[in-house]
Design a protein around this motif. Structure first.
Motif, PDB file in Angstrom:
ATOM      1  N   LYS A  88       0.836  -1.203   0.000  1.00  0.00           N
ATOM      2  CA  LYS A  88       0.000   0.000   0.000  1.00  0.00           C
ATOM      3  C   LYS A  88       0.870   1.251   0.000  1.00  0.00           C
ATOM      4  CE  LYS A  88      -3.943   2.177   2.246  1.00  0.00           C
ATOM      5  NZ  LYS A  88      -4.958   2.081   3.312  1.00  0.00           N
ATOM      6  N   ALA A  89       1.965   1.239   0.738  1.00  0.00           N
ATOM      7  CA  ALA A  89       2.869   2.396   0.773  1.00  0.00           C
ATOM      8  C   ALA A  89       3.428   2.681  -0.619  1.00  0.00           C
ATOM      9  CB  ALA A  89       3.998   2.160   1.773  1.00  0.00           C
ATOM     10  N   LYS A  90       3.813   1.634  -1.330  1.00  0.00           N
ATOM     11  CA  LYS A  90       4.336   1.817  -2.694  1.00  0.00           C
ATOM     12  C   LYS A  90       3.250   2.374  -3.612  1.00  0.00           C
ATOM     13  CE  LYS A  90       7.926  -1.694  -2.443  1.00  0.00           C
ATOM     14  NZ  LYS A  90       8.390  -3.017  -2.904  1.00  0.00           N
ATOM     15  N   ALA A  91       2.035   1.849  -3.472  1.00  0.00           N
ATOM     16  CA  ALA A  91       0.928   2.331  -4.298  1.00  0.00           C
ATOM     17  C   ALA A  91       0.610   3.793  -3.972  1.00  0.00           C
ATOM     18  CB  ALA A  91      -0.301   1.453  -4.083  1.00  0.00           C
ATOM     19  N   LEU A  92       0.651   4.133  -2.698  1.00  0.00           N
ATOM     20  CA  LEU A  92       0.393   5.520  -2.298  1.00  0.00           C
ATOM     21  C   LEU A  92       1.453   6.469  -2.842  1.00  0.00           C
ATOM     22  CD1 LEU A  92      -0.866   4.997   1.337  1.00  0.00           C
ATOM     23  CD2 LEU A  92      -2.143   6.085  -0.521  1.00  0.00           C
ATOM     24  N   ASP A  93       2.695   6.034  -2.839  1.00  0.00           N
ATOM     25  CA  ASP A  93       3.766   6.860  -3.400  1.00  0.00           C
ATOM     26  C   ASP A  93       3.510   7.105  -4.885  1.00  0.00           C
ATOM     27  OD1 ASP A  93       6.347   8.214  -3.010  1.00  0.00           O
ATOM     28  OD2 ASP A  93       7.099   6.679  -4.384  1.00  0.00           O
ATOM     29  N   HIS A  94       3.099   6.056  -5.578  1.00  0.00           N
ATOM     30  CA  HIS A  94       2.770   6.186  -7.001  1.00  0.00           C
ATOM     31  C   HIS A  94       1.587   7.148  -7.197  1.00  0.00           C
ATOM     32  CE1 HIS A  94       2.172   5.150 -11.189  1.00  0.00           C
ATOM     33  NE2 HIS A  94       0.897   4.924 -10.905  1.00  0.00           N
ATOM     34  N   GLU A  95       0.551   7.008  -6.368  1.00  0.00           N
ATOM     35  CA  GLU A  95      -0.620   7.895  -6.450  1.00  0.00           C
ATOM     36  C   GLU A  95      -0.224   9.344  -6.211  1.00  0.00           C
ATOM     37  OE1 GLU A  95      -3.855   7.317  -7.169  1.00  0.00           O
ATOM     38  OE2 GLU A  95      -3.652   5.153  -7.392  1.00  0.00           O
ATOM     39  N   LEU A  96       0.595   9.546  -5.200  1.00  0.00           N
ATOM     40  CA  LEU A  96       1.049  10.894  -4.861  1.00  0.00           C
ATOM     41  C   LEU A  96       1.786  11.529  -6.032  1.00  0.00           C
ATOM     42  CD1 LEU A  96       1.216  12.788  -2.306  1.00  0.00           C
ATOM     43  CD2 LEU A  96       3.470  11.813  -1.942  1.00  0.00           C
ATOM     44  N   ASN A  97       2.710  10.783  -6.617  1.00  0.00           N
ATOM     45  CA  ASN A  97       3.491  11.300  -7.744  1.00  0.00           C
ATOM     46  C   ASN A  97       2.624  11.530  -8.978  1.00  0.00           C
ATOM     47  OD1 ASN A  97       5.963  11.397  -6.364  1.00  0.00           O
ATOM     48  ND2 ASN A  97       6.294   9.225  -6.714  1.00  0.00           N
ATOM     49  N   THR A  98       1.697  10.629  -9.243  1.00  0.00           N
ATOM     50  CA  THR A  98       0.821  10.766 -10.410  1.00  0.00           C
ATOM     51  C   THR A  98      -0.081  11.978 -10.265  1.00  0.00           C
ATOM     52  OG1 THR A  98       0.871   8.382 -10.802  1.00  0.00           O
ATOM     53  CG2 THR A  98      -0.941   9.612 -11.804  1.00  0.00           C
ATOM     54  N   ALA A  99      -0.711  12.121  -9.101  1.00  0.00           N
ATOM     55  CA  ALA A  99      -1.600  13.271  -8.878  1.00  0.00           C
ATOM     56  C   ALA A  99      -0.817  14.580  -8.968  1.00  0.00           C
ATOM     57  CB  ALA A  99      -2.284  13.147  -7.514  1.00  0.00           C
ATOM     58  N   TYR A 100       0.377  14.593  -8.398  1.00  0.00           N
ATOM     59  CA  TYR A 100       1.213  15.801  -8.436  1.00  0.00           C
ATOM     60  C   TYR A 100       1.547  16.173  -9.885  1.00  0.00           C
ATOM     61  CZ  TYR A 100       5.240  18.854  -7.693  1.00  0.00           C
ATOM     62  OH  TYR A 100       6.124  19.902  -7.723  1.00  0.00           O
ATOM     63  N   ARG A 101       2.002  15.202 -10.669  1.00  0.00           N
ATOM     64  CA  ARG A 101       2.363  15.476 -12.071  1.00  0.00           C
ATOM     65  C   ARG A 101       1.151  15.959 -12.874  1.00  0.00           C
ATOM     66  NH1 ARG A 101       5.472  10.865 -11.453  1.00  0.00           N
ATOM     67  NH2 ARG A 101       3.953   9.575 -12.526  1.00  0.00           N
ATOM     68  N   MET A 102       0.013  15.289 -12.685  1.00  0.00           N
ATOM     69  CA  MET A 102      -1.186  15.679 -13.433  1.00  0.00           C
ATOM     70  C   MET A 102      -1.651  17.084 -13.036  1.00  0.00           C
ATOM     71  SD  MET A 102      -3.340  12.100 -13.572  1.00  0.00           S
ATOM     72  CE  MET A 102      -4.737  12.821 -14.448  1.00  0.00           C
ATOM     73  N   LEU A 103      -1.583  17.378 -11.755  1.00  0.00           N
ATOM     74  CA  LEU A 103      -1.987  18.703 -11.286  1.00  0.00           C
ATOM     75  C   LEU A 103      -1.027  19.776 -11.798  1.00  0.00           C
ATOM     76  CD1 LEU A 103      -3.910  20.419  -9.609  1.00  0.00           C
ATOM     77  CD2 LEU A 103      -2.561  19.823  -7.578  1.00  0.00           C
ATOM     78  N   MET A 104       0.258  19.505 -11.731  1.00  0.00           N
ATOM     79  CA  MET A 104       1.249  20.477 -12.220  1.00  0.00           C
ATOM     80  C   MET A 104       1.008  20.811 -13.690  1.00  0.00           C
ATOM     81  SD  MET A 104       3.422  21.595  -9.937  1.00  0.00           S
ATOM     82  CE  MET A 104       5.062  21.933 -10.551  1.00  0.00           C
ATOM     83  N   ALA A 105       0.606  19.832 -14.478  1.00  0.00           N
ATOM     84  CA  ALA A 105       0.383  20.033 -15.914  1.00  0.00           C
ATOM     85  C   ALA A 105      -0.803  20.956 -16.188  1.00  0.00           C
ATOM     86  CB  ALA A 105       0.167  18.685 -16.596  1.00  0.00           C
ATOM     87  N   ARG A 106      -1.684  21.126 -15.214  1.00  0.00           N
ATOM     88  CA  ARG A 106      -2.888  21.934 -15.421  1.00  0.00           C
ATOM     89  C   ARG A 106      -2.813  23.320 -14.776  1.00  0.00           C
ATOM     90  NH1 ARG A 106      -4.244  16.734 -15.681  1.00  0.00           N
ATOM     91  NH2 ARG A 106      -5.981  16.021 -16.936  1.00  0.00           N
ATOM     92  N   LEU A 107      -1.695  23.647 -14.181  1.00  0.00           N
ATOM     93  CA  LEU A 107      -1.570  24.905 -13.447  1.00  0.00           C
ATOM     94  C   LEU A 107      -0.815  25.963 -14.241  1.00  0.00           C
ATOM     95  CD1 LEU A 107      -0.639  23.489  -9.922  1.00  0.00           C
ATOM     96  CD2 LEU A 107      -2.894  24.240 -10.719  1.00  0.00           C
ATOM     97  N   SER A 108      -1.067  27.197 -13.891  1.00  0.00           N
ATOM     98  CA  SER A 108      -0.315  28.311 -14.470  1.00  0.00           C
ATOM     99  C   SER A 108       1.095  28.286 -13.872  1.00  0.00           C
ATOM    100  CB  SER A 108      -0.995  29.640 -14.119  1.00  0.00           C
ATOM    101  OG  SER A 108      -0.841  29.906 -12.729  1.00  0.00           O
ATOM    102  N   PRO A 109       2.037  29.011 -14.468  1.00  0.00           N
ATOM    103  CA  PRO A 109       3.391  29.048 -13.903  1.00  0.00           C
ATOM    104  C   PRO A 109       3.428  29.473 -12.433  1.00  0.00           C
ATOM    105  CG  PRO A 109       3.429  29.918 -16.128  1.00  0.00           C
ATOM    106  CD  PRO A 109       1.967  29.708 -15.773  1.00  0.00           C
ATOM    107  N   ALA A 110       2.656  30.479 -12.078  1.00  0.00           N
ATOM    108  CA  ALA A 110       2.646  30.938 -10.681  1.00  0.00           C
ATOM    109  C   ALA A 110       2.060  29.863  -9.758  1.00  0.00           C
ATOM    110  CB  ALA A 110       1.839  32.229 -10.554  1.00  0.00           C
ATOM    111  N   GLN A 111       1.024  29.200 -10.218  1.00  0.00           N
ATOM    112  CA  GLN A 111       0.423  28.131  -9.420  1.00  0.00           C
ATOM    113  C   GLN A 111       1.383  26.942  -9.275  1.00  0.00           C
ATOM    114  OE1 GLN A 111      -3.028  27.706 -11.917  1.00  0.00           O
ATOM    115  NE2 GLN A 111      -4.374  28.682 -10.400  1.00  0.00           N
ATOM    116  N   ARG A 112       2.106  26.634 -10.349  1.00  0.00           N
ATOM    117  CA  ARG A 112       3.091  25.539 -10.279  1.00  0.00           C
ATOM    118  C   ARG A 112       4.170  25.850  -9.252  1.00  0.00           C
ATOM    119  NH1 ARG A 112       2.311  25.276 -15.956  1.00  0.00           N
ATOM    120  NH2 ARG A 112       4.180  26.513 -16.328  1.00  0.00           N
ATOM    121  N   THR A 113       4.630  27.084  -9.256  1.00  0.00           N
ATOM    122  CA  THR A 113       5.653  27.499  -8.277  1.00  0.00           C
ATOM    123  C   THR A 113       5.114  27.328  -6.859  1.00  0.00           C
ATOM    124  OG1 THR A 113       6.636  29.049  -9.839  1.00  0.00           O
ATOM    125  CG2 THR A 113       7.084  29.426  -7.500  1.00  0.00           C
TER     126      THR A 113
END
Length: 141
Positions: free
Chosen positions: A57-82
């Motif tokens: 579960k810890a490994k899966a959560l790490d994957h979820e965390l990284n996936t959500a972070y990457r997907m969210l970063m891709a949808r944000l403005s430069p200031a929001q990404r910072t």
């Protein structure tokens, strides 16, 4: 006053959900994926099996965390990404400090052989909460 704030919050939550019924349910999908791991933990009959399930579960959560972070970063403005990057870096520092506290508090000496389970559950709960936040932010975009 508290009741008005709660009513407004509930209204905004419902109104936001109704805006786009075709929007992906990132949060629901996350919870569904995590259920598989929780069921494995719940079915485990030995400390060793539970420990292995917690690690999975810890490994899966790490994957979820990284996936959500990457997907969210891709949808944000430069200031929001910072801002998100700074927030995530602070969260990682906090997580590491919390993990250190958990590891030093729930030891085999103080909690016996079940300490590995207590540590695993506590650590997973912390990461689960952050992954859930990121999926929730993504869903609100």
């Amino acid at each position: 006053m508290k009741y008005w704030a709660l009513a407004l919050l509930l209204f905004c939550s419902v109104a936001g959900a109704v805006d786009n019924p075709d929007a992906p349910d990132y949060l629901g999908a996350f919870h569904q994926r995590m259920q598989v791991y929780q069921q494995r933990i719940d079915r485990a009959r030995t400390t060793a099996d539970m420990s292995l399930a917690l690690v999975a579960k810890a490994k899966a959560l790490d994957h979820e965390l990284n996936t959500a972070y990457r997907m969210l970063m891709a949808r944000l403005s430069p200031a929001q990404r910072t801002a998100l990057r700074a927030s995530q870096r602070q969260w990682l520092k906090c997580r590491d400090n919390e993990f250190s506290f958990i590891n030093k508090t729930f030891t085999r000496q103080s909690h016996g052989t079940s300490s590995v389970l207590t540590v695993g559950h506590a650590r997973n709960a912390l990461v689960y909460a952050r992954a859930q936040e990121l999926w929730d932010y993504l869903e609100a975009r």
